[in-house]
Design a protein around this motif. Structure first.
Motif, short mmCIF file in Angstrom:
data_model
loop_
_atom_site.label_atom_id
_atom_site.label_comp_id
_atom_site.label_asym_id
_atom_site.label_seq_id
_atom_site.Cartn_x
_atom_site.Cartn_y
_atom_site.Cartn_z
N GLU A 30 7.77 -2.21 -8.71
CA GLU A 30 7.19 -2.66 -7.45
C GLU A 30 6.09 -3.68 -7.66
O GLU A 30 5.45 -3.72 -8.70
CB GLU A 30 6.64 -1.48 -6.65
CG GLU A 30 5.52 -0.72 -7.33
CD GLU A 30 5.05 0.49 -6.54
OE1 GLU A 30 5.10 0.47 -5.31
OE2 GLU A 30 4.62 1.47 -7.18
N GLY A 43 3.85 7.69 -2.54
CA GLY A 43 3.20 7.07 -1.39
C GLY A 43 2.22 8.02 -0.73
O GLY A 43 1.95 9.11 -1.23
N ARG A 57 10.32 11.93 2.11
CA ARG A 57 10.34 10.66 2.84
C ARG A 57 10.10 9.48 1.89
O ARG A 57 10.82 8.49 1.91
CB ARG A 57 9.30 10.66 3.96
CG ARG A 57 9.19 9.31 4.69
CD ARG A 57 8.07 9.29 5.71
NE ARG A 57 6.78 9.74 5.20
CZ ARG A 57 5.98 9.00 4.42
NH1 ARG A 57 6.34 7.79 4.03
NH2 ARG A 57 4.81 9.47 4.01
N GLU A 58 9.05 9.58 1.07
CA GLU A 58 8.70 8.48 0.16
C GLU A 58 9.82 8.21 -0.85
O GLU A 58 10.15 7.05 -1.12
CB GLU A 58 7.39 8.76 -0.57
CG GLU A 58 6.17 8.63 0.30
CD GLU A 58 5.86 7.19 0.72
OE1 GLU A 58 6.45 6.23 0.17
OE2 GLU A 58 5.00 7.03 1.60
N GLU A 61 12.54 6.34 0.99
CA GLU A 61 12.14 4.96 1.29
C GLU A 61 12.15 4.07 0.05
O GLU A 61 12.50 2.89 0.13
CB GLU A 61 10.75 4.94 1.93
CG GLU A 61 10.70 5.51 3.32
CD GLU A 61 9.29 5.64 3.88
OE1 GLU A 61 9.17 6.06 5.04
OE2 GLU A 61 8.31 5.32 3.17
N GLU A 62 11.77 4.62 -1.09
CA GLU A 62 11.62 3.79 -2.29
C GLU A 62 12.83 3.77 -3.21
O GLU A 62 12.95 2.87 -4.04
CB GLU A 62 10.37 4.23 -3.06
CG GLU A 62 9.10 3.97 -2.26
CD GLU A 62 7.83 4.06 -3.07
OE1 GLU A 62 7.89 4.39 -4.27
OE2 GLU A 62 6.76 3.79 -2.48
N ASP A 108 11.98 0.18 0.28
CA ASP A 108 10.72 -0.08 0.96
C ASP A 108 10.16 -1.45 0.56
O ASP A 108 10.42 -1.93 -0.55
CB ASP A 108 9.71 1.02 0.59
CG ASP A 108 8.70 1.30 1.69
OD1 ASP A 108 8.77 0.68 2.76
OD2 ASP A 108 7.84 2.17 1.46
N GLN A 109 9.36 -2.04 1.43
CA GLN A 109 8.75 -3.34 1.15
C GLN A 109 7.93 -3.26 -0.14
O GLN A 109 7.18 -2.30 -0.35
CB GLN A 109 7.84 -3.75 2.30
CG GLN A 109 7.24 -5.12 2.13
CD GLN A 109 6.41 -5.53 3.33
OE1 GLN A 109 6.40 -4.89 4.35
NE2 GLN A 109 5.71 -6.63 3.19
#
Length: 128
Positions: A30, A43, A57-58, A61-62, A108-109
């Protein structure tokens, strides 16, 4: 003893997933203020979430994978100072397993890619 209008110190709480399968660990590459880095999927805990919900969740997302936490690895404290920022993090790290990558799900961004690395490869990448 009465407190003197001193704001209460509140650390930032983060969660991290430690995922191992067949001798390899799932990491994310990242963008960070320090450059491109490797990290566990991780996160911030959001309002109303349990730490277990946050790590699920994290990780999704990642990594675009469903994570099932099975154990708390540890609780870690770290302080970072950058310019005027002085932040203390409390990180809860969970081990567990992941499913297959969800097709069509974007990362994720800031996440460039996911990697499966051996422990030796992780150790050889400490600069990142």
């Amino acid at each position: 003893m009465k407190r003197m209008n001193t704001p209460r110190w509140a650390p930032s709480v983060t969660v991290a997933a430690v995922i191992e399968a067949c001798g390899r660990y799932l990491l994310v590459e990242e963008h960070t203020p320090e450059g491109l880095r490797l990290n566990n999927p991780a996160g911030h805990l959001e309002r109303g979430e349990s730490p277990q919900q946050a790590v699920v969740r994290e990780a999704l997302e990642e990594t675009a994978r469903d994570f099932t936490p099975t154990a708390l690895v540890g609780v870690y404290l770290a302080r970072f100072q950058r310019g005027d920022d002085d932040v203390t993090y409390v990180r809860l790290a969970y081990s567990g397993s992941v499913g297959d990558e969800r097709p069509g799900r974007t990362l994720d961004q800031g996440i460039v890619r996911t990697l499966w690395l051996t422990l030796d490869e992780v150790r050889a990448s400490t600069a990142r």
